[in-house]
Design an enzyme around this catalytic site. Structure first.
Site, PDB file in Angstrom:
ATOM      1  CB  CYS A  76      -2.212   4.151  -3.957  1.00  0.00           C
ATOM      2  SG  CYS A  76      -3.586   3.281  -4.706  1.00  0.00           S
TER       3      CYS A  76
ATOM      4  CG  HIS B  10      -2.057  -0.910   1.198  1.00  0.00           C
ATOM      5  ND1 HIS B  10      -2.949  -0.922   0.163  1.00  0.00           N
ATOM      6  CD2 HIS B  10      -2.481  -1.863   2.076  1.00  0.00           C
ATOM      7  CE1 HIS B  10      -3.883  -1.839   0.386  1.00  0.00           C
ATOM      8  NE2 HIS B  10      -3.612  -2.434   1.546  1.00  0.00           N
TER       9      HIS B  10
END
Length: 375
Positions: free
Chosen positions: A247, A197
């Site tokens: 991301c 992440h």
């Protein structure tokens, strides 16, 4: 030698702005030894490092000084140190070359070095480390990431690299693994793949329940830092590639309608490697390539069983491009095109994505044809 002595203050002023950069190039030309390079690179003050470098070169004699002046006249050096333009003596053009230029003034002279490639002669070619963060204390499980890690392992093993895989690492453990890799990396090239992440300032460790970002987020700068020349001299002048699936924001990319050669396929519900609120930045260093799954401020997309758009396209294009002799930038351009054509739904919203490539490679990087066609 006389020129360096007479222009020493001006040279120090110019070169001290990025002493690390010029030292790497001087060492690559074998004008100083590895030991001298490490000693000079350990000097924190740029002016002092430049001064001692010039003193060492003058002590080595006229031939070293001539080769150093020739190095300073190279385009990459002049672009990095603009004050050198009006300072250096003009390079003499051999008579036959001058005659050829005079005879054909309308034909541009091809710049030397444009077709140079990095050497890829070692077996194995180098180390590839894969960090695969799937399970977190707070964030969602990154379903599909194991498929990405397995495909990366297969492809880079096939390409002739020693592959190390690490799973579910905290921020501190990621730093430790990267430091250890920088101390043992050898060969022609280094590759690092980070699947996780994204956090507000970088890549999220599995300890994401900590309220302090500094304890759970590893900035991209800290991923690259152990492999810079002064910390990892064995990789100085060699390509270092970083592929990061995470991301970089919470925005969806806008869709532009294009004509297609095939009917639309069914849209699939996808997931994102979520989190950031600030941009992940990429430092500029020679011989580095940083390939990010998506642009600043945007989501990157991952299928819960098949893996991410970016990593799966990267592996597919490496499998197809390496046997053709494609260089890495050609391959990454095809990855950009691949990913741009993907689409699906995330939380009911239509999702598009385009990767972000940043590189400071000085030569072409071509992976030699693997001995086996089996993957």
């Amino acid at each position: 030698m006389e020129f360096i002595r007479s222009k020493k203050p001006e040279l120090i002023d110019a070169l001290s702005t990025d002493a690390s950069f010029i030292l790497q190039h001087v060492q690559r030309k074998d004008l100083i030894t590895q030991r001298e390079y490490r000693n000079l690179h350990s000097i924190q003050n740029g002016e002092k490092a430049a001064t001692e470098m010039l003193d060492k070169l003058m002590n080595k004699g006229d031939q070293h000084c001539k080769e150093f002046i020739s190095l300073l006249n190279e385009k990459e050096i002049l672009n990095t140190f603009p004050p050198l333009e009006g300072l250096l003596p003009l390079q003499q053009v051999p008579p036959h070359q001058g005659a050829a230029q005079a005879a054909a003034p309308d034909h541009p002279v091809q710049e030397a070095g444009l077709d140079k490639t990095y050497e890829m002669t070692h077996s194995p070619h180098g180390l590839c480390v894969i960090i695969n963060n799937v399970n977190f204390k707070k964030s969602k499980e990154r379903r599909g990431s194991d498929a990405d890690a397995d495909t990366l392992r297969q492809v880079f093993t096939w390409l002739g690299f020693t592959v190390e895989c690490h799973k579910n690492l905290t921020k501190d453990k990621m730093k430790t693994v990267l430091h250890e890799c920088s101390q043992k990396a050898r060969g022609d090239c280094f590759i690092c793949c980070v699947l996780s992440h994204g956090g507000s300032k970088g890549v999220l460790g599995c300890n994401d329940d900590d309220d302090d970002d500094d304890k759970k987020v590893l900035p991209v700068e800290e991923i690259l830092s152990p492999f810079k020349g002064h910390k990892c001299p064995d990789l100085a002048g060699k390509p270092k590639l970083f592929f990061i699936q995470a991301c970089r924001g919470k925005r969806f990319q806008d869709e532009v309608k294009l004509s297609a050669d095939s009917p639309d396929e069914d849209m699939q519900e996808l997931e994102t490697d979520v989190k950031p609120f600030q941009m992940i930045t990429i430092p500029a260093d020679a011989d580095f390539l940083v390939s990010m799954a998506t642009m600043n401020e945007y989501y990157s997309i991952r299928h819960p069983t098949e893996g991410s758009w970016f990593i799966q396209s990267l592996c597919r294009q490496l499998r197809e491009g390496a046997p053709r002799g494609d260089d890495i930038l050609t391959i990454l351009t095809r990855v950009n095109d691949d990913v741009c054509q993907e689409e699906g739904f995330v939380e009911g919203k239509k999702a598009k994505q385009v990767p972000d490539q940043s590189f400071r490679l000085r030569k072409k990087l071509v992976f030699p044809m693997p001995n086996s066609s089996d993957l």
